[in-house]
Structure formats: C-alpha cells, structure tokens
Design a protein around this motif. Structure first.
Motif, short mmCIF file in Angstrom:
data_model
loop_
_atom_site.label_atom_id
_atom_site.label_comp_id
_atom_site.label_asym_id
_atom_site.label_seq_id
_atom_site.Cartn_x
_atom_site.Cartn_y
_atom_site.Cartn_z
N SER A 104 -10.98 -50.73 32.22
CA SER A 104 -11.54 -51.52 33.20
C SER A 104 -12.79 -50.63 33.91
CB SER A 104 -10.48 -51.91 34.43
OG SER A 104 -11.16 -52.86 35.30
N SER A 105 -13.43 -50.19 32.88
CA SER A 105 -14.76 -49.51 33.19
C SER A 105 -15.91 -49.87 32.53
CB SER A 105 -14.53 -48.20 32.89
OG SER A 105 -14.45 -47.92 31.36
N VAL A 106 -15.96 -51.03 31.69
CA VAL A 106 -17.14 -51.53 30.73
C VAL A 106 -17.48 -52.90 31.49
CG1 VAL A 106 -18.10 -52.26 28.74
CG2 VAL A 106 -16.25 -50.60 28.87
N ASP A 107 -18.98 -52.84 31.89
CA ASP A 107 -19.43 -54.10 32.68
C ASP A 107 -19.75 -55.26 31.47
OD1 ASP A 107 -19.97 -53.18 35.26
OD2 ASP A 107 -21.21 -51.41 34.14
N PRO A 134 -12.48 -58.74 37.81
CA PRO A 134 -12.52 -59.78 36.79
C PRO A 134 -13.78 -60.37 36.24
CG PRO A 134 -12.66 -60.58 39.16
CD PRO A 134 -12.78 -59.14 39.28
N ASN A 135 -14.89 -59.58 36.34
CA ASN A 135 -16.03 -60.12 36.13
C ASN A 135 -16.92 -59.41 34.96
OD1 ASN A 135 -16.08 -62.18 38.27
ND2 ASN A 135 -16.60 -60.64 39.71
N GLY A 136 -16.18 -58.61 34.14
CA GLY A 136 -16.78 -58.02 33.30
C GLY A 136 -16.99 -58.95 32.00
N ILE A 137 -18.18 -58.83 31.35
CA ILE A 137 -18.64 -59.94 30.58
C ILE A 137 -18.29 -59.49 28.91
CG2 ILE A 137 -20.66 -61.33 29.91
CD1 ILE A 137 -19.44 -62.00 32.38
#
Length: 269
Positions: A104-107, A134-137
C-alpha cells in the motif's frame, strides 16, 4: 506476471524496438496525473525500453520501471529519479516487497502497450497489494495499428491479420478492441463515470523505413525470424512501398490512437 511481452532472447534488437515504436502524447500523462491524489511513487510495469518513463519522471517524485528483459532495460533512459529492476516472469507479492515497494505504498501503476500479455489474475493480485488504499491508481493503455492513408492501410490490414505466433491472436484481439473487453476490475476514479477506454490522439512522422522498423519490432515478427521465417517478404515489401510512395512523399504523419483504461484500487485486498 509477464514483463513487457516482447521477446527476451539475446538476439532480440531492443534498440530497433525503441526506435520503431511511437511515443505517447503528453496529454495522456497529464490526464492520469490529474487524477492521482499523490505523486510520490509511480511503478511502470513491463517498461521495456522505458518509453513512458520520461513523462512519468516529470510528474512523480520517484519512478520504478520493471521488465523481465535486461536487454530492453539497457536501452531505457537514465534519469535521476528513476530506478530500473529486472524481475522474474512470475512476480509474487514477496518479490514486490523485496524489490520494489512495501504494501500500500504505490500511488500509480502504469502499463504501456503490455497488459494484453499479462496473466491478469496474478498481476491484479500484485496491483491490489501494492497500490495505496483506497485511491491508488492503475492506468493501462494500448495503441492500435497505425493509420496512414487509404492506400497504405488497405495493404497493411490483411498483412497484419495474417500474422501468427504464440499468444499473438489473443493479444492483438485485445488491442484491436481498444481494451474494451479486457478484464479490468477496478473502480472509476473520482470525477469520472467509468474506467474507459479514454481515447488520446497520437501521431508520429514516419518514413517508409520507419514504418518497416515498426513492423520489425513486433513480437510475432521476431518469433518468426528466430525460426528462419521472414514475414516481410520481398513481395510484401514492394506492395507496401508502392502504396506508401503513391503520393510521392516519403515522410507521412502516422496516427497511433491511444486507448486508456484507468481505475482506483478501492479498499479491495
């Protein structure tokens, strides 16, 4: 998980691939970045020769480009905020944690002209693990076959459809369909009604030799070449040459429309 989808054999000409392929329109990356809440880390999967990397490096603080092919990575552009990593063909969550980034670290995860080669169930497992919740793309795009003019396209299309090779029919079907039918189980990003595909104009000025270089960059062409089969026969070259030079001009503006699927990971595990 597959890498770039191109041949990783030592005889594969990565420089030819890089020179023969079109680039991508800046509008594509600005559109993606405008919907990415944070711009600290972008991961370009199946980066190949890094054709998407310079654009990402301008918009994100840190960028990681991964591919299964060391040969292709050697041709990727060197930039101060970019790191390249050769990965195994099957990339596990543990591999990602050790080689690329924590959970849970990549944008942003991007896949440029490659996702149609992937084992999507395994790839999406990694995507859900790596993206920020919840907003990683995730943004994946393809460009379709080149559009030159009526004469050239009429010769090119049956030639293109006559190709064959491992996975070629399945993967070209996904591209020809503009990624509409590709499995993409993600939520629309904030402000958008769906996950696409979103279309972007893309053009490249090409000579006849550039056009042939593009064809010679295809995986199916190189697979056939490895087996001693020349798909660009003298007869086919002459037909394309005659159609290309019909207007007396060697350089032409060639259109490679780009189609983007983009979504956010949500709270999925």
């Amino acid at each position: 998980m597959a890498g770039s989808g191109e041949l990783a054999k030592p005889s594969y000409n990565a420089k030819l691939y890089s020179g023969g392929r079109p680039s991508y329109p800046p509008q594509l990356f600005h559109f993606i970045a405008s919907h990415t809440p944070s711009h600290l880390l972008a991961w370009d999967v199946g980066t190949g020769t890094g054709q998407a990397i310079p654009f990402l490096a301008e918009l994100y603080k840190n960028v990681v480009g991964t591919d299964i092919s060391a040969t292709q990575l050697e041709c990727a552009p060197e930039l101060p905020n970019v790191k390249y990593i050769q990965t195994p063909q099957i990339l596990s969550v543990n591999d990602v944690e050790q080689m690329i980034a924590p959970e849970s670290s990549v944008d942003l995860i991007t896949v440029a002209q490659a996702m149609h080669w992937f084992d999507l169930s395994k790839f999406y497992e990694v995507v859900r693990w790596a993206l920020k919740k919840p907003n990683g793309i995730i943004a994946a795009w393809c460009y379709t076959t080149p559009l030159v003019n009526e004469e050239v396209d009429a010769v090119f299309w049956p030639f293109y459809k006559g190709f064959s090779g491992p996975g070629w029919e399945e993967t070209t079907k996904a591209v020809d369909d503009k990624y509409r039918s590709i499995h993409f189980p993600f939520e629309p990003v904030d402000g958008l009604a769906d996950t696409g595909p979103f279309e972007f104009k893309n053009e490249k000025v090409m000579s006849l030799e550039d056009y042939f270089a593009y064809i010679r960059s295809w995986s199916a062409y190189n697979a056939a070449k490895e087996k001693g089969v020349e798909m660009l026969t003298d007869e086919q070259v002459e037909r394309l040459k005659h159609a290309w030079m019909n207007d007396g001009k060697n350089e032409k503006v060639v259109k490679f429309p780009v189609y983007l699927r983009m979504g956010k990971v949500g709270d999925s595990k």
